[in-house]
Design an enzyme around this catalytic site. Structure first.
Site, PDB file in Angstrom:
ATOM      1  N   MET A   1       7.512  -2.950  -7.031  1.00 64.12           N
ATOM      2  CA  MET A   1       7.869  -1.793  -5.859  1.00 64.12           C
ATOM      3  C   MET A   1       6.577  -0.353  -7.098  1.00 64.12           C
ATOM      4  SD  MET A   1       6.432  -2.819  -3.843  1.00 64.12           S
ATOM      5  CE  MET A   1       6.839  -4.662  -2.664  1.00 64.12           C
ATOM      6  N   GLY A   2       5.787  -0.208  -6.957  1.00 66.03           N
ATOM      7  CA  GLY A   2       5.182   1.244  -7.455  1.00 66.03           C
ATOM      8  C   GLY A   2       4.623   0.742  -8.914  1.00 66.03           C
ATOM      9  N   PHE A   3       4.071  -0.349  -8.628  1.00 65.68           N
ATOM     10  CA  PHE A   3       3.721  -1.443 -10.343  1.00 65.68           C
ATOM     11  C   PHE A   3       2.334  -1.343  -9.612  1.00 65.68           C
ATOM     12  CE2 PHE A   3       7.595   0.104 -11.470  1.00 65.68           C
ATOM     13  CZ  PHE A   3       7.588   0.244 -12.982  1.00 65.68           C
TER      14      PHE A   3
ATOM     15  N   LYS B   1       7.513  -8.920  -6.216  1.00 67.67           N
ATOM     16  CA  LYS B   1       7.068  -7.727  -6.349  1.00 67.67           C
ATOM     17  C   LYS B   1       7.555  -6.424  -6.942  1.00 67.67           C
ATOM     18  CE  LYS B   1       2.527  -9.215  -5.916  1.00 67.67           C
ATOM     19  NZ  LYS B   1       1.497  -8.778  -6.102  1.00 67.67           N
TER      20      LYS B   1
ATOM     21  N   ARG C   1      -2.994  11.859   3.237  1.00 68.59           N
ATOM     22  CA  ARG C   1      -4.532  10.641   3.751  1.00 68.59           C
ATOM     23  C   ARG C   1      -5.115  10.654   4.950  1.00 68.59           C
ATOM     24  NH1 ARG C   1      -5.465   6.424   0.274  1.00 68.59           N
ATOM     25  NH2 ARG C   1      -4.917   8.034  -1.649  1.00 68.59           N
TER      26      ARG C   1
ATOM     27  N   ARG D   1      -4.465   8.900 -11.237  1.00 67.83           N
ATOM     28  CA  ARG D   1      -2.438   9.945 -10.871  1.00 67.83           C
ATOM     29  C   ARG D   1      -1.519  10.106 -11.486  1.00 67.83           C
ATOM     30  NH1 ARG D   1      -3.845   7.467  -4.940  1.00 67.83           N
ATOM     31  NH2 ARG D   1      -3.446   5.221  -6.264  1.00 67.83           N
TER      32      ARG D   1
ATOM     33  N   HIS E   1       1.107  -0.780   0.000  1.00 71.95           N
ATOM     34  CA  HIS E   1      -0.394  -0.064   0.143  1.00 71.95           C
ATOM     35  C   HIS E   1       0.745   0.987  -0.277  1.00 71.95           C
ATOM     36  CE1 HIS E   1      -3.264   2.294   0.923  1.00 71.95           C
ATOM     37  NE2 HIS E   1      -3.724   1.820   1.814  1.00 71.95           N
TER      38      HIS E   1
ATOM     39  N   HIS F   1      -1.955  -1.982  -9.454  1.00 70.34           N
ATOM     40  CA  HIS F   1      -3.120  -1.192  -8.520  1.00 70.34           C
ATOM     41  C   HIS F   1      -4.004  -2.670  -8.651  1.00 70.34           C
ATOM     42  CE1 HIS F   1      -6.036   1.184  -7.224  1.00 70.34           C
ATOM     43  NE2 HIS F   1      -4.757   1.824  -6.402  1.00 70.34           N
TER      44      HIS F   1
ATOM     45  N   ASP G   1       2.317   5.919  -6.660  1.00 66.54           N
ATOM     46  CA  ASP G   1       4.054   5.740  -5.298  1.00 66.54           C
ATOM     47  C   ASP G   1       4.717   6.150  -6.664  1.00 66.54           C
ATOM     48  OD1 ASP G   1       2.713   5.688  -3.427  1.00 66.54           O
ATOM     49  OD2 ASP G   1       2.505   3.236  -3.412  1.00 66.54           O
TER      50      ASP G   1
HETATM   51  N1  ACO Z   1       4.582  -6.894  -9.441  1.00 68.43           N
HETATM   52  C1  ACO Z   1       4.750  -8.015  -9.800  1.00 68.43           C
HETATM   53  N2  ACO Z   1       3.302  -8.959 -10.323  1.00 68.43           N
HETATM   54  C2  ACO Z   1       3.120  -7.880 -10.227  1.00 68.43           C
HETATM   55  C3  ACO Z   1       2.872  -6.863  -9.639  1.00 68.43           C
HETATM   56  C4  ACO Z   1       3.680  -6.462  -9.430  1.00 68.43           C
HETATM   57  N3  ACO Z   1       4.307  -4.660  -8.946  1.00 68.43           N
HETATM   58  N4  ACO Z   1       1.172  -6.883  -9.934  1.00 68.43           N
HETATM   59  C5  ACO Z   1       0.178  -7.688 -10.120  1.00 68.43           C
HETATM   60  N5  ACO Z   1       1.628  -8.128 -10.103  1.00 68.43           N
HETATM   61  C6  ACO Z   1       0.985  -9.588 -11.098  1.00 68.43           C
HETATM   62  C7  ACO Z   1       0.857 -10.727 -10.464  1.00 68.43           C
HETATM   63  O1  ACO Z   1       1.760 -11.735  -9.214  1.00 68.43           O
HETATM   64  C8  ACO Z   1      -0.024 -11.683 -10.713  1.00 68.43           C
HETATM   65  O2  ACO Z   1      -0.026 -12.440 -11.047  1.00 68.43           O
HETATM   66  P1  ACO Z   1       0.133 -14.184 -11.011  1.00 68.43           P
HETATM   67  O3  ACO Z   1      -1.424 -13.997 -11.493  1.00 68.43           O
HETATM   68  O4  ACO Z   1       1.350 -14.522 -12.089  1.00 68.43           O
HETATM   69  O5  ACO Z   1      -0.129 -14.358  -9.804  1.00 68.43           O
HETATM   70  C9  ACO Z   1      -0.859 -10.605 -11.847  1.00 68.43           C
HETATM   71  O6  ACO Z   1       0.509  -9.692 -11.506  1.00 68.43           O
HETATM   72  C10 ACO Z   1      -1.932 -10.537 -11.280  1.00 68.43           C
HETATM   73  O7  ACO Z   1      -2.207  -9.110  -9.544  1.00 68.43           O
HETATM   74  P2  ACO Z   1      -3.041  -8.326  -9.285  1.00 68.43           P
HETATM   75  O8  ACO Z   1      -4.427  -9.616  -8.536  1.00 68.43           O
HETATM   76  O9  ACO Z   1      -4.185  -7.437  -9.929  1.00 68.43           O
HETATM   77  O10 ACO Z   1      -3.307  -7.916  -8.366  1.00 68.43           O
HETATM   78  P3  ACO Z   1      -3.533  -7.422  -6.877  1.00 68.43           P
HETATM   79  O11 ACO Z   1      -4.896  -6.886  -7.453  1.00 68.43           O
HETATM   80  O12 ACO Z   1      -3.247  -8.475  -5.502  1.00 68.43           O
HETATM   81  O13 ACO Z   1      -2.604  -6.530  -6.634  1.00 68.43           O
HETATM   82  C11 ACO Z   1      -1.079  -4.867  -6.111  1.00 68.43           C
HETATM   83  C12 ACO Z   1      -2.636  -5.700  -6.454  1.00 68.43           C
HETATM   84  C13 ACO Z   1      -1.335  -5.496  -4.543  1.00 68.43           C
HETATM   85  C14 ACO Z   1      -1.024  -3.300  -5.913  1.00 68.43           C
HETATM   86  C15 ACO Z   1       0.189  -5.245  -7.302  1.00 68.43           C
HETATM   87  O14 ACO Z   1      -0.249  -4.871  -8.092  1.00 68.43           O
HETATM   88  C16 ACO Z   1       1.239  -4.361  -5.959  1.00 68.43           C
HETATM   89  O15 ACO Z   1       2.103  -5.627  -5.557  1.00 68.43           O
HETATM   90  N6  ACO Z   1       2.002  -3.477  -6.207  1.00 68.43           N
HETATM   91  C17 ACO Z   1       3.505  -3.549  -6.428  1.00 68.43           C
HETATM   92  C18 ACO Z   1       2.533  -2.835  -4.815  1.00 68.43           C
HETATM   93  C19 ACO Z   1       2.520  -1.241  -5.451  1.00 68.43           C
HETATM   94  O16 ACO Z   1       3.173  -0.513  -5.861  1.00 68.43           O
HETATM   95  N7  ACO Z   1       1.674  -1.177  -3.726  1.00 68.43           N
HETATM   96  C20 ACO Z   1       1.115   0.168  -3.877  1.00 68.43           C
HETATM   97  C21 ACO Z   1      -0.946   0.285  -4.610  1.00 68.43           C
HETATM   98  S1  ACO Z   1      -1.505   2.280  -4.959  1.00 68.43           S
HETATM   99  C22 ACO Z   1      -0.840   3.001  -3.939  1.00 68.43           C
HETATM  100  O17 ACO Z   1      -0.954   2.135  -2.288  1.00 68.43           O
HETATM  101  C23 ACO Z   1      -1.582   4.562  -3.369  1.00 68.43           C
END
Ligand code: ACO
Length: 398
Positions: A273-275, A271, A362, A286, A238, A277, A337
């Site tokens: 980070m920053g990618f 994961k 926030r 945004r 988050h 949603h 982010d």
């Molecule tokens: N890096 C690598 N893989 C990713 C990422 C990522 N950042 N985001 C999604 N994926 C992958 C998942 O692992 C999944 O792969 P799989 O099907 O092979 O297992 C697939 O994409 C689908 O994922 P979603 O179901 O869309 O993911 P979810 O909705 O659960 O996650 C989240 C959303 C937690 C934000 C995720 O994208 C993530 O971990 N991002 C990195 C952390 C981040 O940047 N958070 C900030 C969010 S915005 C905010 O809070 C202001």
């Protein structure tokens, strides 16, 4: 009477529908903001966030979120007076923060300070569940006013620097930067920082806001809801992602390293980070506004002379190359982010304070949601499907 034991007919086992992570579940209505993934838009009480970022400052947006409408000039003047009066840190809070080791993450300091503020001013409740919404709005406005001093005090003590008292003649963002850096920021710095504050202020039922609403639904107080929300925001999935995104850029280090680094990261299923949603699957609404603000900072840094221009140029090239590679290889777009992390770095903030900056803004959305939850409350208490051992007797002895 028959002595036959009547048992229920053996139905097919019930298979509940489980929504892991509540993905796709609509749990309530809200009038605070609308996140529309299909049109990539975000509205705060009906107003597009891009228009608010371009034409209004964070104080106007604060008023809008807390009171429901943009302020008239008189309302704005009264709001400014209230928020500015709340800016200085009470001496007790300095002492409390000093007790926390500087090895603690700044988010833990903010969480502790907000908890202490809540203890110092217990919330009046006329009778169980009867809250005064207006009193809560003003309580939230004062919390919004004092958060910069909490964050700045902690930042400065970590560098053995004396605190900088807030200045009444500066707007919120200018004063925030002034309290952290002990110099008057220029227009570009104020603009970029204020834009980030506006973009971070509210985003419907994200994890931290939902946490705040869960706590409010038990009829707990505003500060308890905010403390819980801070805990949820801290996590790297988050709000903590703005820190992690900058660390990612510095780890990759150079655009030429992007491909090999990404090969490794993807092989380890890391994961990025920053990618990505949970709601936006085609880009975060945004990002364009935050990237435009970041671009202005980058242009200025690149135009400067000396090694700093080279360092920033390398970071910017890495930023672009990583974004393009992640899109190509994973079809993932950056969330807010990603650009805000680099923008905060260029403004001179330490990486570990990026998420507390997110809190400062926030707190407005969280508070608006606490008020809304209270106004049409229903205890938030979902069900779970038990999958542990079946009924069994405790063995004798021990
Ligand atoms: N890096 C690598 N893989 C990713 C990422 C990522 N950042 N985001 C999604 N994926 C992958 C998942 O692992 C999944 O792969 P799989 O099907 O092979 O297992 C697939 O994409 C689908 O994922 P979603 O179901 O869309 O993911 P979810 O909705 O659960 O996650 C989240 C959303 C937690 C934000 C995720 O994208 C993530 O971990 N991002 C990195 C952390 C981040 O940047 N958070 C900030 C969010 S915005 C905010 O809070 C202001």
């Amino acid at each position: 009477m028959s002595d036959t034991i009547i048992t229920a007919p053996a139905d097919e086992p019930r298979v509940p529908e489980i929504h892991k992570g509540l993905a796709g579940v609509v749990v309530d209505r809200t009038a605070v903001s609308k996140v529309d993934a299909a049109s990539n838009s975000l509205l705060y009480r009906g107003y597009p966030v891009q228009q608010l970022a371009a034409g209004r400052d964070i104080e106007d947006v604060a008023y809008l979120l807390l009171f429901g409408e943009l302020p008239t000039p008189t309302q704005r003047a009264e709001f400014d007076e209230e928020v500015r009066a709340a800016r200085p840190l009470a001496p007790g809070l300095h002492h409390l923060i000093d007790l926390i080791p500087t090895s603690a993450h700044p988010m833990d300091v903010v969480r502790t300070a907000v908890g202490a503020l809540g203890a110092a001013m217990p919330e009046p409740q006329r009778s169980p569940g009867v809250f005064d919404a207006d009193e809560t709005r003003h309580r939230a406005a004062r919390l919004f006013g004092v958060l910069p001093a909490i964050i700045a005090y902690d930042q400065r003590r970590r560098r053995d620097l004396p605190p900088v008292p807030p200045r009444d003649d500066l707007g919120y963002s200018a004063d925030f930067l002034h309290q952290v850096f002990d110099r008057e920021p220029d227009e570009l710095e104020i603009d970029v920082f204020d834009t980030s504050m506006v973009l971070y202020a509210e985003h419907s039922f994200n994890a931290s806001t939902f946490t705040a609403r869960v706590i409010a639904s038990t009829l707990s107080d505003l500060h308890s809801s905010i403390v819980g929300a801070i805990g949820a925001l801290k996590g790297p999935l988050h709000g903590g992602a703005n820190e992690a995104a900058l660390e990612l850029l510095t780890t990759v280090g150079d655009a030429s390293n992007v491909d090999p680094w990404l090969d490794d990261a993807l092989a380890r299923r890391e994961k990025l980070m920053g990618f990505g949603h949970r709601v936006y699957k085609n880009g975060d609404s945004r990002v364009p506004t935050m990237e435009a603000a970041l671009g202005r900072l980058l242009d200025r840094a690149r135009a400067s002379s000396g090694s700093e221009a080279g360092r920033v140029g390398r970071l910017a090239d890495t930023y672009d190359a990583l974004q393009a590679a992640v899109l190509e290889r994973k079809n993932l777009k950056p969330n807010v982010d990603y650009p805000s992390g680099l923008a905060y770095h260029l403004l001179g903030f330490e990486t570990s304070v990026f998420t507390p900056l997110f809190v400062a803004s926030r707190v407005l959305g969280w508070s608006a949601h606490v008020i809304e939850q209270r106004e049409a409350n229903s205890l938030i208490r979902p069900l779970s499907e038990y999958e542990g051992p079946g009924l069994r007797d405790v063995p004798a002895g021990g």
